[in-house]
Design an enzyme around this catalytic site. Structure first.
Site, PDB file in Angstrom:
ATOM      1  N   HIS A   1      -3.786  -5.989   2.661  1.00 51.09           N
ATOM      2  CA  HIS A   1      -5.197  -5.677   2.447  1.00 51.09           C
ATOM      3  C   HIS A   1      -6.043  -6.686   3.207  1.00 51.09           C
ATOM      4  O   HIS A   1      -5.511  -7.563   3.913  1.00 51.09           O
ATOM      5  CB  HIS A   1      -5.526  -5.635   0.954  1.00 51.09           C
ATOM      6  CG  HIS A   1      -4.998  -6.822   0.195  1.00 51.09           C
ATOM      7  ND1 HIS A   1      -5.365  -8.118   0.488  1.00 51.09           N
ATOM      8  CD2 HIS A   1      -4.099  -6.921  -0.838  1.00 51.09           C
ATOM      9  CE1 HIS A   1      -4.756  -8.954  -0.343  1.00 51.09           C
ATOM     10  NE2 HIS A   1      -3.966  -8.260  -1.137  1.00 51.09           N
TER      11      HIS A   1
ATOM     12  N   GLU B   1      -6.681 -19.134  -1.857  1.00 55.32           N
ATOM     13  CA  GLU B   1      -7.015 -19.866  -3.091  1.00 55.32           C
ATOM     14  C   GLU B   1      -7.046 -18.957  -4.319  1.00 55.32           C
ATOM     15  O   GLU B   1      -7.195 -19.433  -5.426  1.00 55.32           O
ATOM     16  CB  GLU B   1      -8.378 -20.558  -2.936  1.00 55.32           C
ATOM     17  CG  GLU B   1      -8.293 -21.789  -2.081  1.00 55.32           C
ATOM     18  CD  GLU B   1      -9.567 -22.607  -2.094  1.00 55.32           C
ATOM     19  OE1 GLU B   1     -10.605 -22.087  -2.563  1.00 55.32           O
ATOM     20  OE2 GLU B   1      -9.517 -23.749  -1.624  1.00 55.32           O
TER      21      GLU B   1
ATOM     22  N   MET C   1       3.910 -10.100   0.337  1.00 57.79           N
ATOM     23  CA  MET C   1       4.827  -9.140  -0.274  1.00 57.79           C
ATOM     24  C   MET C   1       4.426  -7.729   0.173  1.00 57.79           C
ATOM     25  O   MET C   1       4.733  -6.746  -0.505  1.00 57.79           O
ATOM     26  CB  MET C   1       4.794  -9.264  -1.794  1.00 57.79           C
ATOM     27  CG  MET C   1       5.274 -10.647  -2.244  1.00 57.79           C
ATOM     28  SD  MET C   1       5.921 -10.707  -3.930  1.00 57.79           S
ATOM     29  CE  MET C   1       4.503 -10.269  -4.867  1.00 57.79           C
TER      30      MET C   1
ATOM     31  N   SER D   1      -6.684  -8.133  -4.334  1.00 58.68           N
ATOM     32  CA  SER D   1      -5.275  -8.333  -4.679  1.00 58.68           C
ATOM     33  C   SER D   1      -4.545  -6.998  -4.542  1.00 58.68           C
ATOM     34  O   SER D   1      -5.142  -5.937  -4.753  1.00 58.68           O
ATOM     35  CB  SER D   1      -5.204  -8.795  -6.142  1.00 58.68           C
ATOM     36  OG  SER D   1      -3.946  -8.489  -6.702  1.00 58.68           O
TER      37      SER D   1
ATOM     38  N   HIS E   1      -5.176 -10.430   3.180  1.00 54.36           N
ATOM     39  CA  HIS E   1      -4.062 -10.809   4.064  1.00 54.36           C
ATOM     40  C   HIS E   1      -4.560 -10.906   5.507  1.00 54.36           C
ATOM     41  O   HIS E   1      -4.148 -11.786   6.258  1.00 54.36           O
ATOM     42  CB  HIS E   1      -2.944  -9.754   4.019  1.00 54.36           C
ATOM     43  CG  HIS E   1      -2.226  -9.658   2.715  1.00 54.36           C
ATOM     44  ND1 HIS E   1      -2.210  -8.501   1.967  1.00 54.36           N
ATOM     45  CD2 HIS E   1      -1.485 -10.551   2.022  1.00 54.36           C
ATOM     46  CE1 HIS E   1      -1.480  -8.695   0.873  1.00 54.36           C
ATOM     47  NE2 HIS E   1      -1.037  -9.925   0.879  1.00 54.36           N
TER      48      HIS E   1
HETATM   49  O1  PAF Z   1       1.353 -14.666  -2.946  1.00 56.91           O
HETATM   50  C1  PAF Z   1       2.289 -13.881  -2.673  1.00 56.91           C
HETATM   51  O2  PAF Z   1       2.090 -12.776  -2.180  1.00 56.91           O
HETATM   52  C2  PAF Z   1       3.720 -14.304  -2.967  1.00 56.91           C
HETATM   53  O3  PAF Z   1       3.793 -15.072  -4.120  1.00 56.91           O
HETATM   54  C3  PAF Z   1       4.390 -15.032  -1.779  1.00 56.91           C
HETATM   55  C4  PAF Z   1       3.703 -16.333  -1.465  1.00 56.91           C
HETATM   56  C5  PAF Z   1       4.389 -14.121  -0.565  1.00 56.91           C
HETATM   57  C6  PAF Z   1       5.846 -15.345  -2.130  1.00 56.91           C
HETATM   58  O4  PAF Z   1       6.588 -14.206  -2.394  1.00 56.91           O
END
Ligand code: PAF
Length: 284
Positions: free
Chosen positions: A40, A154, A36, A191, A43
């Protein structure tokens, strides 16, 4: 080749075809990393894992309205597209798909995907319809891209199990690759929502992982109820008073477990610090 940015389905398909037929070939494999945005370090680790497994790496950026509740943070969810593109391409992403809302939910869109059992507990109980939103967007992105692999962390353990189940039950030919929770130096699970924490809240949040780690020993010595009480009193003692849930459930299917089976237990917590909801989990 430099990263390709695509913003609609047609662009996505032609970019993937170019990669599969051009610099690579039709046998080239594709891994997707749905995000989304607000990219960071965690990702980046997902992208690195995608790259380790596939020839082409596709990241998506879409703040999915369907997975946010009415009083949640959809409107203030952090957005940093330019920086996101730079971070994703620096770490080796080939294609970034940033669809418009119309590309995902065109007029007349009328579908929700539900994985009912796994979605009815933990965060699913506290955030009604959240996992329907997640399941629907993830199914769409996997089908739109035809990815061979998809990488998920996870940290969102319940989400990971739900996605594995949806892929299996819908026969989507995509292998789900999990990666372990990425933490900062204090152990706090990384996060996008950590951005909401001010300095004082961050100091409080830094205790969460330590408390969860000490629950491992506590569980070995005692039982589920005592461990939950132990976690609760430790969270309270560091000033975390708004506890959404603390639960110990089966690691594979989130079912309730009994005290005689200690091999498959996982501790799940959700807490609020100020108005920021943080989740974490650990295998006991
Ligand atoms: O984990 C997330 O960032 C979201 O739930 C995802 C998997 C991109 C779906 O919008």
């Amino acid at each position: 080749m430099s990263v390709e940015i695509v913003r609609d389905l047609r662009g996505l398909h032609s970019s993937i075809a170019r990669y599969r037929n051009g610099p690579l070939n039709t046998a080239a494999s594709l891994a997707i990393v749905p995000t989304m945005g607000a990219i960071h370090e965690a990702h980046e680790k997902l992208i690195i894992e995608a790259k380790r497994n596939a020839n082409i790496v596709l990241a998506t950026i879409f703040v999915n309205p369907m997975q946010f509740g009415e009083n949640e943070d959809f409107n203030k969810y952090p957005k940093s597209e330019e920086e996101d593109i730079k971070r994703l391409s620096d770490v080796g992403c080939d294609i970034i798909y940033i669809p418009t809302i119309e590309n995902i939910y065109p007029e007349g869109f009328d579908l929700t995907i539900n994985v009912p059992k796994l979605s009815s507990v933990l965060c699913g109980k506290k955030r009604p319809n959240h996992f329907e939103g997640v399941s629907t967007i993830v199914a769409k992105l996997l089908l739109q891209s035809g990815a061979d692999y998809a990488v998920f962390g996870e940290k969102d353990y319940q989400q990971l199990l739900i996605i594995k189940s949806l892929v299996k039950n819908l026969d989507i030919p995509c292998q789900i690759l999990p990666i372990e929770t990425i933490r900062d130096t204090n152990g706090l699970a990384i996060s996008s929502r950590n951005k909401y924490l001010n300095a004082a809240s961050k100091v409080i949040a830094n205790n969460i992982n330590k408390i969860m780690k000490s629950a491992i020993n506590q569980y070995k010595k005692t039982d589920i109820q005592t461990t939950i009480k132990f976690v609760e009193s430790n969270l309270l003692s560091v000033g975390i008073e708004n506890i959404d849930y603390i639960e110990i459930r089966d690691n594979n299917n989130l079912s309730v477990i009994d005290n005689n089976d200690k091999s498959n237990a996982r501790l799940f917590i959700a807490v609020y610090i100020e108005n920021t909801r943080l989740i974490d989990n650990i295998k006991l």
